[in-house]
Design a protein around this motif. Structure first.
Motif, PDB file in Angstrom:
ATOM      1  N   THR A  52      30.791  36.476  45.263  1.00 34.36           N
ATOM      2  CA  THR A  52      30.248  36.512  43.904  1.00 34.36           C
ATOM      3  C   THR A  52      31.241  35.931  42.906  1.00 34.36           C
ATOM      4  OG1 THR A  52      31.134  38.704  43.412  1.00 34.36           O
ATOM      5  CG2 THR A  52      28.934  38.614  44.422  1.00 34.36           C
ATOM      6  N   TYR A  53      30.712  35.577  41.754  1.00 35.85           N
ATOM      7  CA  TYR A  53      31.551  35.077  40.670  1.00 35.85           C
ATOM      8  C   TYR A  53      32.611  36.119  40.301  1.00 35.85           C
ATOM      9  CZ  TYR A  53      27.521  31.956  40.227  1.00 35.85           C
ATOM     10  OH  TYR A  53      26.517  31.062  40.481  1.00 35.85           O
ATOM     11  N   GLY A  54      32.188  37.367  40.208  1.00 37.28           N
ATOM     12  CA  GLY A  54      33.097  38.442  39.832  1.00 37.28           C
ATOM     13  C   GLY A  54      34.166  38.711  40.870  1.00 37.28           C
ATOM     14  N   ALA A  55      33.815  38.627  42.154  1.00 35.01           N
ATOM     15  CA  ALA A  55      34.796  38.852  43.219  1.00 35.01           C
ATOM     16  C   ALA A  55      35.874  37.776  43.196  1.00 35.01           C
ATOM     17  CB  ALA A  55      34.101  38.891  44.579  1.00 35.01           C
ATOM     18  N   ILE A  56      35.476  36.551  42.906  1.00 34.54           N
ATOM     19  CA  ILE A  56      36.449  35.460  42.817  1.00 34.54           C
ATOM     20  C   ILE A  56      37.382  35.698  41.638  1.00 34.54           C
ATOM     21  CG2 ILE A  56      36.723  32.994  42.354  1.00 34.54           C
ATOM     22  CD1 ILE A  56      34.020  32.644  43.866  1.00 34.54           C
ATOM     23  N   ALA A  57      36.802  36.039  40.490  1.00 32.39           N
ATOM     24  CA  ALA A  57      37.612  36.292  39.291  1.00 32.39           C
ATOM     25  C   ALA A  57      38.601  37.423  39.547  1.00 32.39           C
ATOM     26  CB  ALA A  57      36.705  36.617  38.107  1.00 32.39           C
ATOM     27  N   LYS A  58      38.125  38.497  40.157  1.00 31.18           N
ATOM     28  CA  LYS A  58      38.990  39.645  40.441  1.00 31.18           C
ATOM     29  C   LYS A  58      40.120  39.262  41.393  1.00 31.18           C
ATOM     30  CE  LYS A  58      38.780  44.423  42.019  1.00 31.18           C
ATOM     31  NZ  LYS A  58      37.920  45.475  42.587  1.00 31.18           N
ATOM     32  N   ALA A  59      39.798  38.484  42.430  1.00 31.47           N
ATOM     33  CA  ALA A  59      40.814  38.071  43.400  1.00 31.47           C
ATOM     34  C   ALA A  59      41.881  37.186  42.758  1.00 31.47           C
ATOM     35  CB  ALA A  59      40.162  37.335  44.562  1.00 31.47           C
ATOM     36  N   LEU A  60      41.501  36.483  41.700  1.00 28.62           N
ATOM     37  CA  LEU A  60      42.453  35.622  40.993  1.00 28.62           C
ATOM     38  C   LEU A  60      43.180  36.370  39.877  1.00 28.62           C
ATOM     39  CD1 LEU A  60      40.408  32.301  40.824  1.00 28.62           C
ATOM     40  CD2 LEU A  60      42.316  32.865  42.343  1.00 28.62           C
ATOM     41  N   GLY A  61      42.937  37.682  39.784  1.00 25.44           N
ATOM     42  CA  GLY A  61      43.641  38.496  38.799  1.00 25.44           C
ATOM     43  C   GLY A  61      43.055  38.438  37.413  1.00 25.44           C
ATOM     44  N   SER A  62      41.807  38.003  37.327  1.00 26.86           N
ATOM     45  CA  SER A  62      41.153  37.872  36.028  1.00 26.86           C
ATOM     46  C   SER A  62      39.735  38.422  36.133  1.00 26.86           C
ATOM     47  CB  SER A  62      41.141  36.396  35.606  1.00 26.86           C
ATOM     48  OG  SER A  62      40.687  36.258  34.298  1.00 26.86           O
ATOM     49  N   GLY A  63      39.634  39.707  36.413  1.00 22.93           N
ATOM     50  CA  GLY A  63      38.363  40.357  36.692  1.00 22.93           C
ATOM     51  C   GLY A  63      37.277  40.195  35.653  1.00 22.93           C
ATOM     52  N   LEU A  64      37.642  39.902  34.425  1.00 22.14           N
ATOM     53  CA  LEU A  64      36.638  39.757  33.368  1.00 22.14           C
ATOM     54  C   LEU A  64      36.228  38.296  33.161  1.00 22.14           C
ATOM     55  CD1 LEU A  64      38.074  42.308  30.782  1.00 22.14           C
ATOM     56  CD2 LEU A  64      36.238  42.649  32.438  1.00 22.14           C
ATOM     57  N   SER A  65      36.581  37.434  34.100  1.00 24.35           N
ATOM     58  CA  SER A  65      36.316  36.003  33.937  1.00 24.35           C
ATOM     59  C   SER A  65      35.253  35.473  34.888  1.00 24.35           C
ATOM     60  CB  SER A  65      37.613  35.217  34.125  1.00 24.35           C
ATOM     61  OG  SER A  65      38.532  35.549  33.125  1.00 24.35           O
TER      62      SER A  65
END
Length: 136
Positions: A51-64
């Motif tokens: 998911t878009y959110g899982a990728i953002a979270k894995a990159l340290g930017s969970g709200l992105s």
């Protein structure tokens, strides 16, 4: 929470300003957020979705998550192929399908990898979900 300082600005000979690129300790330029998204999405295995959110979270930017979506929208014009069809919303819906060549291309690509899709939603989404934070 500590505030981030703005990027350093360098005055050019003509008096205009230019942002300096961040350099890692190895001396290489730091990858942009979009580049990091593309590198991560290239690791999503065939037959799995994230998911878009899982990728953002894995990159340290969970709200992105929305920024990840923008990156996926632009991934079709890149030199290196990015399997953007493997990125869906948090409910397993093919919300990015409008950015593919046809209205059914995203679904067709997923089905070619053995992923069943019905009403623009991945069937068995929870079982097929690939979480980069846990998998990498």
């Amino acid at each position: 929470m500590k505030k981030k300082s703005p990027p350093k600005v360098n005055k050019t000979a003509g008096g205009s300003t230019a942002q300096l690129k961040k350099i890692t300790p190895s001396g290489k330029a730091e990858h942009s957020f979009f580049d990091q998204v593309y590198q991560l999405v290239q690791q999503v295995p065939k037959g799995r979705v994230t998911t878009y959110g899982a990728i953002a979270k894995a990159l340290g930017s969970g709200l992105s998550a929305r920024m990840v979506g923008w990156a996926m929208n632009g991934s079709h014009s890149g030199v290196n192929p990015v399997p953007a069809h493997r990125v869906v919303n948090r409910n397993g819906q093919l919300t990015g399908k409008i950015h593919f060549g046809s209205a059914t291309e995203m679904q067709e690509l997923l089905e070619n990898e053995g992923i069943a899709v019905e009403n623009d939603t991945v069937i068995n989404f929870r079982e097929l979900f690939w979480d980069p934070a846990n998998e990498l």
